[in-house]
Design a protein around this motif. Sequence first.
Motif, PDB file in Angstrom:
ATOM      1  N   LEU A 107       0.827  -1.215   0.000  1.00 14.98           N
ATOM      2  CA  LEU A 107       0.000   0.000   0.000  1.00 14.98           C
ATOM      3  C   LEU A 107       0.858   1.261   0.000  1.00 14.98           C
ATOM      4  CD1 LEU A 107      -2.869  -1.093   2.425  1.00 14.98           C
ATOM      5  CD2 LEU A 107      -2.823  -1.148  -0.072  1.00 14.98           C
ATOM      6  N   PRO A 108       1.656   1.534   1.047  1.00 12.75           N
ATOM      7  CA  PRO A 108       2.440   2.774   1.014  1.00 12.75           C
ATOM      8  C   PRO A 108       3.521   2.801  -0.058  1.00 12.75           C
ATOM      9  CG  PRO A 108       3.072   1.443   2.908  1.00 12.75           C
ATOM     10  CD  PRO A 108       1.862   0.797   2.317  1.00 12.75           C
ATOM     11  N   GLU A 109       4.050   1.621  -0.426  1.00 15.32           N
ATOM     12  CA  GLU A 109       5.147   1.590  -1.392  1.00 15.32           C
ATOM     13  C   GLU A 109       4.671   1.610  -2.846  1.00 15.32           C
ATOM     14  OE1 GLU A 109       8.360   1.752  -0.723  1.00 15.32           O
ATOM     15  OE2 GLU A 109       8.040   1.795   1.447  1.00 15.32           O
ATOM     16  N   TYR A 110       3.383   1.298  -3.082  1.00 15.96           N
ATOM     17  CA  TYR A 110       2.946   1.201  -4.478  1.00 15.96           C
ATOM     18  C   TYR A 110       1.504   1.662  -4.678  1.00 15.96           C
ATOM     19  CZ  TYR A 110       2.119  -0.760  -9.131  1.00 15.96           C
ATOM     20  OH  TYR A 110       1.803  -0.922 -10.466  1.00 15.96           O
ATOM     21  N   ALA A 111       0.538   0.970  -4.074  1.00 18.69           N
ATOM     22  CA  ALA A 111      -0.867   1.192  -4.415  1.00 18.69           C
ATOM     23  C   ALA A 111      -1.487   2.388  -3.706  1.00 18.69           C
ATOM     24  CB  ALA A 111      -1.678  -0.073  -4.101  1.00 18.69           C
ATOM     25  N   PHE A 112      -1.098   2.674  -2.475  1.00 20.48           N
ATOM     26  CA  PHE A 112      -1.760   3.680  -1.656  1.00 20.48           C
ATOM     27  C   PHE A 112      -0.716   4.542  -0.959  1.00 20.48           C
ATOM     28  CE2 PHE A 112      -5.308   4.076   1.828  1.00 20.48           C
ATOM     29  CZ  PHE A 112      -5.544   5.378   1.411  1.00 20.48           C
ATOM     30  N   ILE A 139       7.408  -2.056 -17.135  1.00 15.92           N
ATOM     31  CA  ILE A 139       7.081  -1.212 -16.005  1.00 15.92           C
ATOM     32  C   ILE A 139       5.569  -1.029 -15.923  1.00 15.92           C
ATOM     33  CG2 ILE A 139       7.448   1.017 -14.921  1.00 15.92           C
ATOM     34  CD1 ILE A 139       9.937  -0.725 -15.164  1.00 15.92           C
ATOM     35  N   ILE A 140       5.019  -1.325 -14.766  1.00 18.02           N
ATOM     36  CA  ILE A 140       3.584  -1.160 -14.537  1.00 18.02           C
ATOM     37  C   ILE A 140       3.414  -0.092 -13.467  1.00 18.02           C
ATOM     38  CG2 ILE A 140       1.427  -2.288 -13.876  1.00 18.02           C
ATOM     39  CD1 ILE A 140       2.676  -4.935 -14.681  1.00 18.02           C
ATOM     40  N   GLU A 141       2.998   1.098 -13.876  1.00 16.42           N
ATOM     41  CA  GLU A 141       2.829   2.191 -12.931  1.00 16.42           C
ATOM     42  C   GLU A 141       1.438   2.136 -12.303  1.00 16.42           C
ATOM     43  OE1 GLU A 141       3.650   5.867 -14.832  1.00 16.42           O
ATOM     44  OE2 GLU A 141       5.790   5.447 -15.109  1.00 16.42           O
ATOM     45  N   MET A 142       1.385   2.516 -11.046  1.00 13.40           N
ATOM     46  CA  MET A 142       0.102   2.537 -10.349  1.00 13.40           C
ATOM     47  C   MET A 142      -0.756   3.667 -10.899  1.00 13.40           C
ATOM     48  SD  MET A 142      -1.791   1.148  -8.101  1.00 13.40           S
ATOM     49  CE  MET A 142      -3.397   1.622  -7.473  1.00 13.40           C
ATOM     50  N   PRO A 143      -1.997   3.378 -11.316  1.00 18.06           N
ATOM     51  CA  PRO A 143      -2.883   4.446 -11.813  1.00 18.06           C
ATOM     52  C   PRO A 143      -3.120   5.495 -10.736  1.00 18.06           C
ATOM     53  CG  PRO A 143      -3.772   2.266 -12.314  1.00 18.06           C
ATOM     54  CD  PRO A 143      -2.626   2.050 -11.378  1.00 18.06           C
ATOM     55  N   HIS A 144      -3.333   6.722 -11.170  1.00 18.45           N
ATOM     56  CA  HIS A 144      -3.596   7.802 -10.226  1.00 18.45           C
ATOM     57  C   HIS A 144      -5.036   7.726  -9.730  1.00 18.45           C
ATOM     58  CE1 HIS A 144       0.265   9.662 -10.896  1.00 18.45           C
ATOM     59  NE2 HIS A 144       0.051   9.687 -12.199  1.00 18.45           N
ATOM     60  N   TRP A 145      -5.203   7.867  -8.425  1.00 16.47           N
ATOM     61  CA  TRP A 145      -6.516   7.893  -7.811  1.00 16.47           C
ATOM     62  C   TRP A 145      -6.430   8.736  -6.548  1.00 16.47           C
ATOM     63  CZ3 TRP A 145      -7.728   5.028  -3.112  1.00 16.47           C
ATOM     64  CH2 TRP A 145      -6.640   4.346  -2.581  1.00 16.47           C
ATOM     65  N   SER A 178       0.149  15.475  -5.581  1.00 20.52           N
ATOM     66  CA  SER A 178       0.695  15.284  -4.237  1.00 20.52           C
ATOM     67  C   SER A 178       0.081  14.033  -3.634  1.00 20.52           C
ATOM     68  CB  SER A 178       0.379  16.491  -3.343  1.00 20.52           C
ATOM     69  OG  SER A 178       0.779  16.233  -2.010  1.00 20.52           O
ATOM     70  N   VAL A 179       0.920  13.001  -3.423  1.00 19.34           N
ATOM     71  CA  VAL A 179       0.389  11.751  -2.882  1.00 19.34           C
ATOM     72  C   VAL A 179      -0.103  11.933  -1.449  1.00 19.34           C
ATOM     73  CG1 VAL A 179       1.812  10.297  -4.356  1.00 19.34           C
ATOM     74  CG2 VAL A 179       2.672  10.981  -2.100  1.00 19.34           C
ATOM     75  N   GLU A 180       0.415  12.944  -0.749  1.00 13.39           N
ATOM     76  CA  GLU A 180      -0.056  13.188   0.618  1.00 13.39           C
ATOM     77  C   GLU A 180      -1.154  14.245   0.654  1.00 13.39           C
ATOM     78  OE1 GLU A 180       3.211  14.572   2.968  1.00 13.39           O
ATOM     79  OE2 GLU A 180       3.840  16.051   1.496  1.00 13.39           O
ATOM     80  N   ARG A 181      -1.564  14.714  -0.544  1.00 13.18           N
ATOM     81  CA  ARG A 181      -2.650  15.682  -0.699  1.00 13.18           C
ATOM     82  C   ARG A 181      -2.343  16.989   0.035  1.00 13.18           C
ATOM     83  NH1 ARG A 181      -6.427  13.246  -3.455  1.00 13.18           N
ATOM     84  NH2 ARG A 181      -7.852  15.016  -3.204  1.00 13.18           N
ATOM     85  N   CYS A 182      -1.119  17.430  -0.112  1.00 11.67           N
ATOM     86  CA  CYS A 182      -0.688  18.745   0.355  1.00 11.67           C
ATOM     87  C   CYS A 182      -0.604  19.646  -0.870  1.00 11.67           C
ATOM     88  CB  CYS A 182       0.670  18.662   1.057  1.00 11.67           C
ATOM     89  SG  CYS A 182       0.582  18.406   2.825  1.00 11.67           S
TER      90      CYS A 182
END
Length: 761
Positions: free
Chosen positions: A265-270, A738-744, A751-755
């Motif tokens: 989750l923290p390293e790839y999907a979430f 390479i399989i990149e995680m889709p943006h959601w 910003s992955v931390e929504r800052c």
Amino acid sequence: MSTDTRSTPDHNEKSQHFQAPVDDPVAPVPHYPGENTNVKGELENDVGSLEEEKVDESIRLVPKIVRELVSMDDDPTLPTVTFRYFLLSFIFIALGAVISQISWFRTTSASYSMFFVQIMSFWLGNLLARILPAKEINLYFFQFNLNPGPFSIKEHVLITLAASAGATSNLGEIIVSVKDIFYHEQMHPLAAIFLMWATIWTGYSFAAIGRSFLLYDPDLIWPSALMQTALYRTLRGENHSLDISKKQIRVFWYVLIGVFFWSFLPEYAFPFTSSLAVLCWLAPRNDTVKFVGSGLGGMGVLNFTLSWSNITSNIMVSPWWTQVISFVAFVVSVWVLVPISHFTGAWGGRQFPIMSNFLYTANGTRYPFRELTIGGHFNETRFHELGNVYMSTYNLWGIFFGYATFLSAFVQIFLFGRKKIWSTIQLLRQKKRHGFKDRLNVLMAQYDEVPLWWYILLFVCCFTTMIVLIFTQDLYLPWWTYVVGVVLGGLTVVPMGFIYAVSAYQVSTGTWNELIYGYMAPGTHPVGSLVYRVVAGQCWYRAQSILQDQKIGHYMKISPRATFLSQLWGNLIGVPINYAVIRWVIDTKRPYLDGTEDDPLKQWTGQAPRSYLNQGIQYGTVGPTRLFQDVIYGPLRWGFLLGVAAPAFIYLLHKRFPRAKFNLWHSTIFFSCMENFYGNVSTGPLSSFIGGFFCMFYFYRYKHAFWVKYNYIVGAAADTGLSLAILAIFIIFGSGKIIEMPHWWGNNADSVERCFGSGDA
């Protein structure tokens, strides 16, 4: 470092044992702050086991924490260097050498955990013990049995020690890679391999300086070595009764599997879970809140993480007092100095991005370092056209505290540890092995020690090899600077080793070494600066890791000679594999590594070699004299005074107020933590501090029996689960296609931390 207030006897010739002086905070002691350190009370309260079992005096001399985790018995008949050892160690050395060397060139990488090696070698060793025939093999020069019996714990330890030595990227890679990538100077394969062996084994020979001071003393517990020792014995059910051992194994696997799957989750999907920026949730579109609350490029105030990669088992290894110092340094550096400089402009805080580690010209553009060299030599005309090199204020005080760190270590060891060191020197002058008669040293006395001449011969071979390479392979540094580097590198082993052995904190010496070389040989090729840095600085780090592995061998009652030869065996196999991987990576990824092309996946960026190149140019080519001619660098010289004055002031306070525990405030660790650059990721320290409070203070002090059973096991399991998860992510999503995680929502593109600042979408 110690709350021990008991009187300590002077060295006793009859017992030939001496203890750390009471006022010696750099000397590791068997207690953590807050523990009852009265010897009589400790022994009476230690579940009554020592008196009830009438344990002899030699065990009483072993620190309590070591008694709880290390066996006080030994079977010298157990097999050690066997066919199974060579087979399994070769496999794990080769696998680790490939993974770690590839990782050195990549932006994201998979770590190679020694806990993983411990677990897999345990399984495979027992499998080989079941399936191999008990057949004698005669090779004329020697003979051996394919299967000498059950897979012993000593074989298990030696396999891991060999892998620890050889299954990592080595020091000489810095020189070989920078020369090839940026200057198209490919070293002859044999020269490159011998360079790698010479640099890494110089560190091994440095270990001889510290063995008598750092290895035998039972009060030097080496916390990281204790963690690995606990895992060895848990895998074999030796620490406790069978029922408790089964529970430990179940807990180990539950934690490992849980962390493995969670880490996806923290390293790839979430990735949102890797940095929980609480302040940004309250005001997500405010630039100031983004700067203060973000843990990815910001200050990380009230920022938490759910990613074990930002915490690690360090919270379960480092003593609580060390973690307090580290966190206080983080608060002072990032939560106090950063906002002062950023919002007031103090020390040029508004001229350049304060949380950046790039170098700039006076107008704020990136400094074009490549233009400073012509044919590998300094272009002074172009330097005057471009102007001086500037950096962020954050980096400026990092250099300031880096200067303080180095001097503080020597002053600290002199003020607080001189009695212990002098006692050891006296024993060495009497040609005694050492003065300790605790149970572990008594058990180890039956094994032949590694002769000093082995270390001397190794050093002479390495020194001769390096001198030959300096004159034949265009390493660009004056030969005499190499000699100075060797001397200074050797001098750091004991003071830095004392700090690591008690705190599990490795003090950096890079800033000081770069400064020294810059003053000795300014205007030289950057590679020369890197050669000096490897010898004077990074060889100390290798000496530290080798001493730690030898402490593991000490705890597990492994013959010192078997331990030493296993470490050499690891490098003998690992270094040629490292070089083969370096050649493959450079030959196939050169356009990405040298910057002529952009890697569309942003993975083969060569951040590590580029960083070393920049530092080599900054200190070796430009030189500190030119660099520090600007007034902005003026305050840095006060770092030298601080490094001398701070430990002296703490020492005076401790002598005046011995019960106030001023000796716990270790200035060297504080300065070294202040030197750390948190500008990229500052999301871990607060979570680590909270976790460390529970692990190393609350549970250690109030739930000690529970702590003994599970603390190190849980830490090892979590680190192993994380390493396996990163390796799986690398193989599944990043090694081939390479399989990149889709943006959601939990993986926002901005910003992955929504800052979000006011200008973000």
